[in-house]
Design an enzyme around this catalytic site. Structure first.
Site, mmCIF file in Angstrom:
data_model
loop_
_atom_site.group_PDB
_atom_site.id
_atom_site.type_symbol
_atom_site.label_atom_id
_atom_site.label_comp_id
_atom_site.label_asym_id
_atom_site.label_seq_id
_atom_site.Cartn_x
_atom_site.Cartn_y
_atom_site.Cartn_z
ATOM 1 N N ASP A 1 0.854 -1.177 0.000
ATOM 2 C CA ASP A 1 0.000 0.000 0.000
ATOM 3 C C ASP A 1 0.894 1.232 0.000
ATOM 4 O O ASP A 1 1.588 1.510 0.985
ATOM 5 C CB ASP A 1 -0.920 0.010 1.225
ATOM 6 C CG ASP A 1 -1.859 1.207 1.224
ATOM 7 O OD1 ASP A 1 -2.839 1.189 0.466
ATOM 8 O OD2 ASP A 1 -1.583 2.169 1.975
ATOM 9 N N GLU B 1 -2.291 -1.688 -5.875
ATOM 10 C CA GLU B 1 -3.558 -1.097 -6.296
ATOM 11 C C GLU B 1 -3.402 -0.352 -7.618
ATOM 12 O O GLU B 1 -2.325 0.149 -7.927
ATOM 13 C CB GLU B 1 -4.074 -0.124 -5.231
ATOM 14 C CG GLU B 1 -4.625 -0.777 -3.997
ATOM 15 C CD GLU B 1 -5.176 0.239 -3.022
ATOM 16 O OE1 GLU B 1 -6.394 0.261 -2.780
ATOM 17 O OE2 GLU B 1 -4.373 1.027 -2.491
ATOM 18 N N CYS C 1 -12.410 -4.150 6.529
ATOM 19 C CA CYS C 1 -11.728 -4.685 7.700
ATOM 20 C C CYS C 1 -10.978 -5.940 7.305
ATOM 21 O O CYS C 1 -11.568 -6.869 6.725
ATOM 22 C CB CYS C 1 -12.730 -4.990 8.813
ATOM 23 S SG CYS C 1 -11.987 -5.758 10.277
ATOM 24 N N CYS D 1 -12.633 -9.126 9.577
ATOM 25 C CA CYS D 1 -13.960 -9.732 9.385
ATOM 26 C C CYS D 1 -14.607 -9.347 8.063
ATOM 27 O O CYS D 1 -15.774 -9.682 7.832
ATOM 28 C CB CYS D 1 -14.877 -9.313 10.536
ATOM 29 S SG CYS D 1 -15.251 -7.544 10.572
ATOM 30 N N CYS E 1 -12.856 -1.043 13.465
ATOM 31 C CA CYS E 1 -13.976 -1.823 12.932
ATOM 32 C C CYS E 1 -15.117 -1.812 13.948
ATOM 33 O O CYS E 1 -14.922 -2.119 15.133
ATOM 34 C CB CYS E 1 -13.537 -3.252 12.635
ATOM 35 S SG CYS E 1 -14.863 -4.284 11.947
ATOM 36 N N ASP F 1 -3.108 2.156 6.811
ATOM 37 C CA ASP F 1 -2.340 1.651 5.673
ATOM 38 C C ASP F 1 -2.008 0.172 5.833
ATOM 39 O O ASP F 1 -2.000 -0.575 4.839
ATOM 40 C CB ASP F 1 -1.058 2.466 5.512
ATOM 41 C CG ASP F 1 -1.347 3.924 5.215
ATOM 42 O OD1 ASP F 1 -2.405 4.204 4.631
ATOM 43 O OD2 ASP F 1 -0.525 4.786 5.580
#
Length: 452
Positions: A209, A301, A354, A357, A373, A383
């Site tokens: 990232d 990304e 998240c 989960c 979260c 990050d």
């Protein structure tokens, strides 16, 4: 595995050799501008005739802008346009015509690319490319031979390229001489036979990232600091810029030529910018080489860098971080080292999801540097959470195999209706949305997933 690789070396030119290179670069500029004026004149004439109501078959015949057509037109007119053409290599004129042919083709294929512009003698970067003739590295590895320019001295040894040439695992295809930051360089485009390699940990997966606070945050927890080379040099760059404005510079309106002092100040400013670029390039190469050699799979990304640069507060910092350059280097280095690069979809909510989960936030402000979260109470650096989500995409691709790729991404923005975080089940990619794009023969997988 055969691939195209470039070897770049700094040159130590004598004043006579520098004048010869500048003459070749000027010849390339003259050929480019002449051919562009010819193409533009015909296009403007046809556009004007259409306003008169003429049909297409009555218009002035169009001209072809392919490289062979431009060459034929130039050879027919060079005696009148450039009577001195015998003083320069034919490759100099071919350099300008080839650049124009590529620019016109890109403009015709994509309307997002602007129409080619005329090259200025003062603003254009001097460059010339050689594809034929005597192009070789001397046995002493400190000199190179180029057509019409002769034997040129290098600042550094060319032993790496010379070894491959002597072993028969490399073949020089072209050479380009270019001036960057007040220093001349020669770049050899070489077809290299590379040995098959494997990363140190073939089964390792790392999510990367990139950002401004940290240049890169890895899913392993490593934080790569952002050196901020441009920010550190900003004070000196401003001082050099102010010093240059106090000198007598060029004036297009009056035709006044710049003074010697202005030229020296401009050279100092150019060298300062070149130093920043070299420092940035060196750091990025070290980072990407380490990632490609160590990990079998790297996930990044697909960032909208052009859109991010519209933020006037962060534009300079984003440009200094060079997000696109990191991805470009990882693309071919993972291929060279036997790994693969996975590119997540631009709308994949890596920061809002998240990593524990799979709950997705509807909105996450840029100022919130920690991800909290609401579903599982996970508190994690923003990050690092995004890097772990990127790393998880590789497992979904491996599980899917050759069929549809399961993903948690999105092909549109996350809704901003103020909804609470909800659990998102892995969906399936839209048919035809997932594929493999191999740059330079590599393995780069682009993940495009639809939110459900």
């Amino acid at each position: 595995m055969k691939t195209i690789q470039a070897y770049r070396f700094a040159l130590d030119l004598t004043p006579t050799q520098e004048r010869a290179v500048l003459a070749h670069a000027g010849a390339a500029r003259v050929a480019h501008n002449w051919a562009l004026a010819r193409v533009k004149a015909v296009m403007d004439q046809r556009a004007a005739e259409r306003t008169y109501g003429l049909s297409d078959h009555q218009l002035t015949p169009g001209v072809s802008w392919t490289l062979p057509a431009l060459r034929r037109a130039w050879n027919a007119a060079k005696d009148d346009v450039a009577p001195w053409w015998r003083e320069c290599s034919k490759e100099a004129f071919n350099t300008g015509l080839d650049a124009l042919a590529r620019g016109l083709k890109n403009w015709a294929d994509s309307r997002l690319v602007g129409f080619p512009r005329f090259k200025s003698r003062r603003r254009a970067t001097p460059t010339v490319r050689f594809t034929t003739g005597a192009i070789r590295v001397e046995p002493d590895r400190m000199h190179v031979v180029l057509p019409r320019l002769g034997r040129l001295t290098l600042y550094e040894s060319a032993r790496k390229l010379a070894r491959r040439l002597e072993n028969g695992t490399a073949r020089i295809m072209s050479a380009r001489v270019r001036r960057d930051g007040g220093r001349w360089h020669v770049s050899f485009c070489v077809e290299v036979q590379r040995a098959e390699r494997q990363p140190a940990r073939p089964a390792s997966v790392v999510g990367v990232d990139v950002g401004v606070k940290h240049l890169a945050v890895l899913s392993t927890g490593e934080l790569v600091p952002n050196p901020r080379h441009l920010g550190d040099a900003q004070r000196r760059l401003r001082a050099l810029g102010r010093a240059m404005t106090r000198k007598a510079g060029p004036n297009r309106r009056t035709g006044h030529r710049p003074s010697k002092r202005w030229q020296c100040a401009a050279d100092r400013l150019g060298r300062a910018h070149a130093r920043v670029a070299n420092l940035r390039r060196d750091g990025l190469h070290k980072l990407t080489t380490r990632l490609a050699r160590e990990h079998g799979t790297v996930v990044v990304e697909d960032l909208n860098v052009a859109g991010m640069l519209r933020n006037r507060r962060l534009a300079r910092h984003i440009a200094d971080a060079a997000f696109a350059e990191i991805r470009r280097q990882l693309a071919y280095k993972t291929s060279w080292n036997g790994g693969r690069l996975i590119v997540a979809d631009r709308w994949y909510p890596s920061s809002k999801t998240c990593s524990g989960c799979d709950a997705v936030k509807a909105k996450l402000a840029l100022s919130q540097r920690e991800y909290t979260c609401e579903a599982c109470a996970l508190v994690l650096d923003r990050d690092l959470n995004a890097a772990r989500n990127l790393s998880a995409l590789a497992a979904e691709i491996d599980t899917a195999g050759s069929g549809p790729v399961a993903g948690r991404g999105a092909d549109r923005k996350t809704p901003l209706a103020g909804q609470a975080a909800t659990k998102r089940q892995p969906g399936t990619a839209t048919a035809g949305k997932t594929g493999t794009v191999p740059p330079q023969g590599g393995t780069t997988t682009r993940v495009l997933a639809r939110a459900h």
